[in-house]
Design a protein around this motif. Structure first.
Motif, PDB file in Angstrom:
ATOM      1  N   LYS A   1       0.858  -1.188   0.000  1.00  0.00           N
ATOM      2  CA  LYS A   1       0.000   0.000   0.000  1.00  0.00           C
ATOM      3  C   LYS A   1       0.891   1.234   0.000  1.00  0.00           C
ATOM      4  O   LYS A   1       2.026   1.187   0.476  1.00  0.00           O
ATOM      5  CB  LYS A   1      -0.876   0.051   1.253  1.00  0.00           C
ATOM      6  CG  LYS A   1      -1.898  -1.042   1.355  1.00  0.00           C
ATOM      7  CD  LYS A   1      -2.736  -0.872   2.616  1.00  0.00           C
ATOM      8  CE  LYS A   1      -3.782  -1.962   2.717  1.00  0.00           C
ATOM      9  NZ  LYS A   1      -4.642  -1.766   3.901  1.00  0.00           N
TER      10      LYS A   1
ATOM     11  N   THR B   1      -2.014  -0.370  -9.455  1.00  0.00           N
ATOM     12  CA  THR B   1      -2.620  -0.744  -8.174  1.00  0.00           C
ATOM     13  C   THR B   1      -4.037  -1.264  -8.371  1.00  0.00           C
ATOM     14  O   THR B   1      -4.665  -1.009  -9.399  1.00  0.00           O
ATOM     15  CB  THR B   1      -2.625   0.447  -7.190  1.00  0.00           C
ATOM     16  OG1 THR B   1      -3.026  -0.011  -5.904  1.00  0.00           O
ATOM     17  CG2 THR B   1      -3.547   1.549  -7.667  1.00  0.00           C
ATOM     18  N   ALA B   2      -4.545  -1.964  -7.370  1.00  0.00           N
ATOM     19  CA  ALA B   2      -5.920  -2.455  -7.408  1.00  0.00           C
ATOM     20  C   ALA B   2      -6.926  -1.370  -7.042  1.00  0.00           C
ATOM     21  O   ALA B   2      -8.058  -1.364  -7.511  1.00  0.00           O
ATOM     22  CB  ALA B   2      -6.074  -3.648  -6.469  1.00  0.00           C
ATOM     23  N   SER B   3      -6.519  -0.425  -6.170  1.00  0.00           N
ATOM     24  CA  SER B   3      -7.425   0.623  -5.697  1.00  0.00           C
ATOM     25  C   SER B   3      -6.680   1.956  -5.666  1.00  0.00           C
ATOM     26  O   SER B   3      -5.601   2.059  -5.087  1.00  0.00           O
ATOM     27  CB  SER B   3      -7.937   0.281  -4.296  1.00  0.00           C
ATOM     28  OG  SER B   3      -8.724   1.325  -3.777  1.00  0.00           O
ATOM     29  N   PHE B   4      -7.274   2.986  -6.270  1.00  0.00           N
ATOM     30  CA  PHE B   4      -6.645   4.311  -6.352  1.00  0.00           C
ATOM     31  C   PHE B   4      -7.640   5.367  -5.904  1.00  0.00           C
ATOM     32  O   PHE B   4      -8.791   5.377  -6.352  1.00  0.00           O
ATOM     33  CB  PHE B   4      -6.207   4.592  -7.793  1.00  0.00           C
ATOM     34  CG  PHE B   4      -5.602   5.954  -8.002  1.00  0.00           C
ATOM     35  CD1 PHE B   4      -4.279   6.188  -7.687  1.00  0.00           C
ATOM     36  CD2 PHE B   4      -6.361   6.995  -8.507  1.00  0.00           C
ATOM     37  CE1 PHE B   4      -3.711   7.437  -7.883  1.00  0.00           C
ATOM     38  CE2 PHE B   4      -5.817   8.246  -8.708  1.00  0.00           C
ATOM     39  CZ  PHE B   4      -4.484   8.476  -8.399  1.00  0.00           C
ATOM     40  N   SER B   5      -7.201   6.264  -5.005  1.00  0.00           N
ATOM     41  CA  SER B   5      -8.049   7.388  -4.610  1.00  0.00           C
ATOM     42  C   SER B   5      -7.202   8.644  -4.513  1.00  0.00           C
ATOM     43  O   SER B   5      -6.022   8.597  -4.174  1.00  0.00           O
ATOM     44  CB  SER B   5      -8.761   7.119  -3.285  1.00  0.00           C
ATOM     45  OG  SER B   5      -7.842   6.968  -2.232  1.00  0.00           O
TER      46      SER B   5
ATOM     47  N   GLU C   1      -2.197  -3.416  -3.314  1.00  0.00           N
ATOM     48  CA  GLU C   1      -3.559  -3.233  -2.811  1.00  0.00           C
ATOM     49  C   GLU C   1      -4.145  -1.843  -3.030  1.00  0.00           C
ATOM     50  O   GLU C   1      -5.280  -1.729  -3.484  1.00  0.00           O
ATOM     51  CB  GLU C   1      -3.605  -3.573  -1.317  1.00  0.00           C
ATOM     52  CG  GLU C   1      -3.328  -5.031  -1.036  1.00  0.00           C
ATOM     53  CD  GLU C   1      -3.371  -5.350   0.447  1.00  0.00           C
ATOM     54  OE1 GLU C   1      -3.899  -4.530   1.231  1.00  0.00           O
ATOM     55  OE2 GLU C   1      -2.878  -6.423   0.820  1.00  0.00           O
ATOM     56  N   GLU C   2      -3.393  -0.794  -2.677  1.00  0.00           N
ATOM     57  CA  GLU C   2      -4.032   0.532  -2.634  1.00  0.00           C
ATOM     58  C   GLU C   2      -3.010   1.654  -2.738  1.00  0.00           C
ATOM     59  O   GLU C   2      -1.917   1.566  -2.196  1.00  0.00           O
ATOM     60  CB  GLU C   2      -4.783   0.657  -1.313  1.00  0.00           C
ATOM     61  CG  GLU C   2      -5.401   1.982  -1.047  1.00  0.00           C
ATOM     62  CD  GLU C   2      -6.038   2.075   0.339  1.00  0.00           C
ATOM     63  OE1 GLU C   2      -6.884   2.964   0.512  1.00  0.00           O
ATOM     64  OE2 GLU C   2      -5.680   1.292   1.243  1.00  0.00           O
TER      65      GLU C   2
ATOM     66  N   ARG D   1      -3.225   5.957  -2.175  1.00  0.00           N
ATOM     67  CA  ARG D   1      -4.032   7.125  -1.815  1.00  0.00           C
ATOM     68  C   ARG D   1      -3.185   8.381  -1.959  1.00  0.00           C
ATOM     69  O   ARG D   1      -2.067   8.436  -1.457  1.00  0.00           O
ATOM     70  CB  ARG D   1      -4.543   7.028  -0.385  1.00  0.00           C
ATOM     71  CG  ARG D   1      -5.630   5.979  -0.233  1.00  0.00           C
ATOM     72  CD  ARG D   1      -6.225   5.974   1.157  1.00  0.00           C
ATOM     73  NE  ARG D   1      -5.263   5.427   2.119  1.00  0.00           N
ATOM     74  CZ  ARG D   1      -5.118   5.838   3.361  1.00  0.00           C
ATOM     75  NH1 ARG D   1      -5.863   6.820   3.828  1.00  0.00           N
ATOM     76  NH2 ARG D   1      -4.249   5.263   4.155  1.00  0.00           N
TER      77      ARG D   1
ATOM     78  N   ARG E   1      -5.042  -0.170 -13.456  1.00  0.00           N
ATOM     79  CA  ARG E   1      -5.738  -0.979 -12.435  1.00  0.00           C
ATOM     80  C   ARG E   1      -5.308  -2.423 -12.567  1.00  0.00           C
ATOM     81  O   ARG E   1      -5.325  -2.992 -13.646  1.00  0.00           O
ATOM     82  CB  ARG E   1      -7.251  -0.855 -12.599  1.00  0.00           C
ATOM     83  CG  ARG E   1      -7.805   0.555 -12.481  1.00  0.00           C
ATOM     84  CD  ARG E   1      -7.639   1.181 -11.103  1.00  0.00           C
ATOM     85  NE  ARG E   1      -8.465   0.589 -10.117  1.00  0.00           N
ATOM     86  CZ  ARG E   1      -9.570   1.101  -9.627  1.00  0.00           C
ATOM     87  NH1 ARG E   1     -10.007   2.249 -10.060  1.00  0.00           N
ATOM     88  NH2 ARG E   1     -10.242   0.475  -8.681  1.00  0.00           N
TER      89      ARG E   1
ATOM     90  N   PRO F   1      -6.353  -7.409  -7.317  1.00  0.00           N
ATOM     91  CA  PRO F   1      -5.790  -7.451  -5.958  1.00  0.00           C
ATOM     92  C   PRO F   1      -5.102  -8.779  -5.663  1.00  0.00           C
ATOM     93  O   PRO F   1      -5.282  -9.747  -6.275  1.00  0.00           O
ATOM     94  CB  PRO F   1      -6.997  -7.257  -5.061  1.00  0.00           C
ATOM     95  CG  PRO F   1      -8.200  -7.412  -5.904  1.00  0.00           C
ATOM     96  CD  PRO F   1      -7.775  -7.344  -7.328  1.00  0.00           C
TER      97      PRO F   1
END
Length: 120
Positions: free
Chosen positions: A69, A100-104, A84-85, A87, A117, A120
């Motif tokens: 992460k 990454t699997a999750s981006f914010s 995983e992530e 941010r 993307r 995960p």
């Protein structure tokens, strides 16, 4: 007693490391850690962590990073692969290719690049 202790020691998992590069510190080269890494200074090169990588507000990083992460709040340029992530905090200034699997991305963050993307 020694026999029991040796058996217990051999069953223990290696301790996770925590790495901190403080404000005013500079590192050029490769850094590898089994635990969390927090960068508040300047890093150029390569960074690998089995855990969380935090680039704090005020940090400047030009690197290839691999982590589980990542939280970016400073300046980052390069390539980032986080399983995983990822941010981006409001203070983040990022020019990178991110996988990454999750981006914010928080309001106020600046991002130039692309996000790929991954599963995960």
């Amino acid at each position: 007693m020694k026999k029991g202790r040796a058996a217990a020691d051999s069953n223990m998992a290696p301790a996770l490391s925590e790495v901190f590069l403080g404000e005013g510190a500079e590192l050029s080269g490769s850094l590898s850690a089994r635990g969390q890494v927090r960068i508040e200074g300047i890093l150029s090169g390569r960074l690998e962590s089995d855990s969380l990588v935090v680039l704090a507000q005020g940090s400047r990083v030009d690197a290839e990073i691999q982590a589980r992460k990542a939280v970016l709040a400073g300046r980052f340029s390069g390539k980032l692969d986080a399983k995983e992530e990822v941010r981006l905090a409001p203070s983040a200034q990022v020019e990178a290719e991110i996988g990454t699997a999750s981006f914010s991305m928080a309001a106020g963050a600046v991002f130039k690049g692309r996000v790929i993307r991954t599963l995960p």
